[in-house]
Design an enzyme around this catalytic site. Structure first.
Site, mmCIF file in Angstrom:
data_model
loop_
_atom_site.group_PDB
_atom_site.id
_atom_site.type_symbol
_atom_site.label_atom_id
_atom_site.label_comp_id
_atom_site.label_asym_id
_atom_site.label_seq_id
_atom_site.Cartn_x
_atom_site.Cartn_y
_atom_site.Cartn_z
ATOM 1 N N SER A 76 12.292 0.280 -1.637
ATOM 2 C CA SER A 76 14.056 0.764 -2.081
ATOM 3 C C SER A 76 14.542 0.511 -0.716
ATOM 4 O O SER A 76 15.469 0.290 -0.700
ATOM 5 C CB SER A 76 14.287 2.393 -2.097
ATOM 6 O OG SER A 76 13.264 3.111 -1.459
ATOM 7 N N ASN A 142 6.206 6.449 0.336
ATOM 8 C CA ASN A 142 7.010 7.333 -1.427
ATOM 9 C C ASN A 142 5.832 7.552 -1.756
ATOM 10 O O ASN A 142 5.285 9.011 -1.734
ATOM 11 C CB ASN A 142 6.920 6.550 -2.216
ATOM 12 C CG ASN A 142 8.392 5.385 -2.460
ATOM 13 O OD1 ASN A 142 9.480 6.634 -2.400
ATOM 14 N ND2 ASN A 142 8.568 4.174 -2.740
ATOM 15 N N ASP A 225 21.273 10.799 1.269
ATOM 16 C CA ASP A 225 19.962 11.198 1.027
ATOM 17 C C ASP A 225 19.053 11.797 1.914
ATOM 18 O O ASP A 225 17.658 11.811 2.100
ATOM 19 C CB ASP A 225 19.218 10.289 0.067
ATOM 20 C CG ASP A 225 19.226 8.757 0.013
ATOM 21 O OD1 ASP A 225 19.175 8.469 1.420
ATOM 22 O OD2 ASP A 225 18.821 7.729 -0.616
#
Length: 252
Positions: A76, A142, A225
């Site tokens: 991302s 991740n 976030d």
């Protein structure tokens, strides 16, 4: 009854009845034509929908001109998650820097939000259908946030590196390192950081120790976030990558 007999029978019908019969046949013909047309349209729409869904799952652009390709293969962060315009993501900013030099390179953004090293390993063959001059590998964050065993993450990254080298020995690989927040545990975070340095050294790769240098952990440079860079954050990320990329571009 044969076709000839049927025609003779129709010929004997009164004129008024014959007209009604012909109108009925015309109505049936038109109805069948529209029915077939609708079926074709539905099938076409279904195929288009499937194509759109397939294209959605394949975010990668492909360089179609004769310039050399710099491919950013990541998650991302590379994809520009949360930005209103992907032109604000660091791969597009790298293209701007390259264009300002008049260099013959096209930057392709092959970032996929949520991508893990396992996912990258599974799609690398498809990505390498195009010729790539410089391959920027930005994966692993991740994995770390999910607590994936480091041996698995390392193995997947090595597999991706191997496939790129096998496709073309002339492709320059830049490995972008990542760091994890301290709440993942000191031992894990230290080994995670070291993993990238080891892979870069063992494979003789160009190396960015921490792609989020001067961005990670700074609230004003990250979205709500606390993970994904803002527009300003991506500008800093682009500068960090450019420190390693610029000498390669200028050397051409």
């Amino acid at each position: 009854m044969s076709m000839a007999q049927n025609n003779k029978l129709i010929a004997k019908l009164p004129t008024s009845v014959l007209h009604k019969y012909l109108k009925f046949c015309y109505f049936i013909l038109v109805f069948l034509m529209f029915s077939c047309g609708n079926g074709t349209t539905e099938k076409t729409d279904s195929k288009n929908q499937d194509l759109e869904e397939t294209n959605t799952m394949q975010p990668t652009e492909v360089a179609t001109n004769k310039t050399k390709t710099i491919l950013c293969f990541g998650d991302s962060i590379t994809a520009g998650y949360g930005l209103d315009d992907t032109n604000d993501a660091f791969p597009a900013l790298l293209q701007q820097k390259i264009d300002s030099l008049g260099a013959n390179y096209t930057v392709v953004n092959s970032g996929l939000s949520g991508e893990t090293t396992a996912g990258g390993k599974s799609r690398i063959d498809w990505i390498l259908k195009q010729d790539i001059s410089i391959f920027i590998l930005e994966l692993g964050a991740n994995d770390g946030l999910r607590g994936v065993p480091l041996s698995e993450t390392r193995s997947n990254l090595q597999a991706i590196i191997d496939v790129v080298k096998q496709k073309s020995e002339d492709t320059t690989i830049i490995l972008a390192g990542m760091e994890l927040p301290p709440n993942m545990g000191q031992d894990y975070t230290q080994e995670f950081r070291k993993m990238y340095a080891d892979l870069a050294q063992q494979n003789q790769l160009e190396f960015i120790p921490f792609i989020l240098k001067d961005v990670g952990g700074i609230a004003g440079l990250n979205q709500n976030d606390g993970i994904h860079p803002t527009v300003k954050g991506h500008q800093i990320v682009a500068n960090t990558v450019w420190e390693v990329l610029e000498p390669l571009v200028n050397a051409d």
